[in-house]
Design an enzyme around this catalytic site. Structure first.
Site: not given
Ligand code: CO
Length: 205
Positions: A48, A52, A50, A107, A104
């Site tokens: 992803c 993080r 993302d 998400c 994750h």
């Protein structure tokens, strides 16, 4: 050596970069010269976007060790020219041994697919996950909301591994006997740990 110009914007990032490059060379002299000579990663990471979930950091892999594709909610679509080009290059040219699809928990893409609160391109992008939510609604709706969301994050990984296993590039690699393993993992933002979802595939269904 290319000329280094003083950056006009985002100077702190350039400062951090210079410090990092220096540290790499100090710890491992010739590091960049070695990378210039070749790129031979064993892994393709599909994860992803993302911020993080940075592939290299959470796996402890160095530059040169993992080829990376990231998009919102780690979606593998056979009609996505971007993702399929990455898979094609990784399998045919780099000859990676493993493709890891890593989702994750928490998400935002998966949650947006449930709530339908996106518009435009993102809404279109997430339509497959919305379908997955609807297909599994009976079992997911038995869970509390948090557990249902987490489960959908896992189901999404399984779905994308399946989609990858059906892609032309992967099917052709297996047909010619190339060693190529697919994996489905999920990452916990709250504890920094990866979990194997047991989606290991080495051959078509
Ligand atoms: Co995400």
């Amino acid at each position: 050596m290319q000329e280094t110009r003083e950056p006009k914007h985002l100077k702190h990032l350039f400062d951090a970069n210079r410090a990092w490059a220096q540290q790499m060379e100090t710890e491992s002299p010739g590091f960049f010269a070695h990378l210039t000579a070749q790129q031979k990663p064993e892994y393709l990471w599909i994860g992803c976007s993302d911020s993080r979930v940075p592939a290299n950091q959470i796996t402890g892999l160095m530059p040169g060790e993992v080829f990376v594709h990231r998009n919102i909610a780690n979606v593998v679509l056979n009609t996505d020219l971007n993702c399929m080009s990455v898979v094609d290059f990784a399998v045919d040219v780099l000859q990676v041994k493993h493709i890891i699809v890593c989702g994750h928990y928490g998400c935002g893409g998966v949650e947006a697919a449930i709530h339908g609160n996106t518009t435009g391109a993102v809404d279109h992008w997430l339509s497959g996950i919305r379908d997955l939510w609807e297909e599994n609604f009976d079992t997911l709706s038995m869970l509390d909301e948090q557990a249902a969301r987490a489960r959908l994050c896992e189901l999404n990984v399984s779905q994308q591994v399946k989609s990858l296993s059906r892609s032309t590039v992967v099917r052709e690699a297996w047909a010619r006997g190339q060693d190529l393993e697919l994996h489905g993992w999920i990452y916990g933002i709250t504890d920094g740990l990866l979990r194997d979802l047991d989606e290991h595939r080495t051959a078509p269904d």
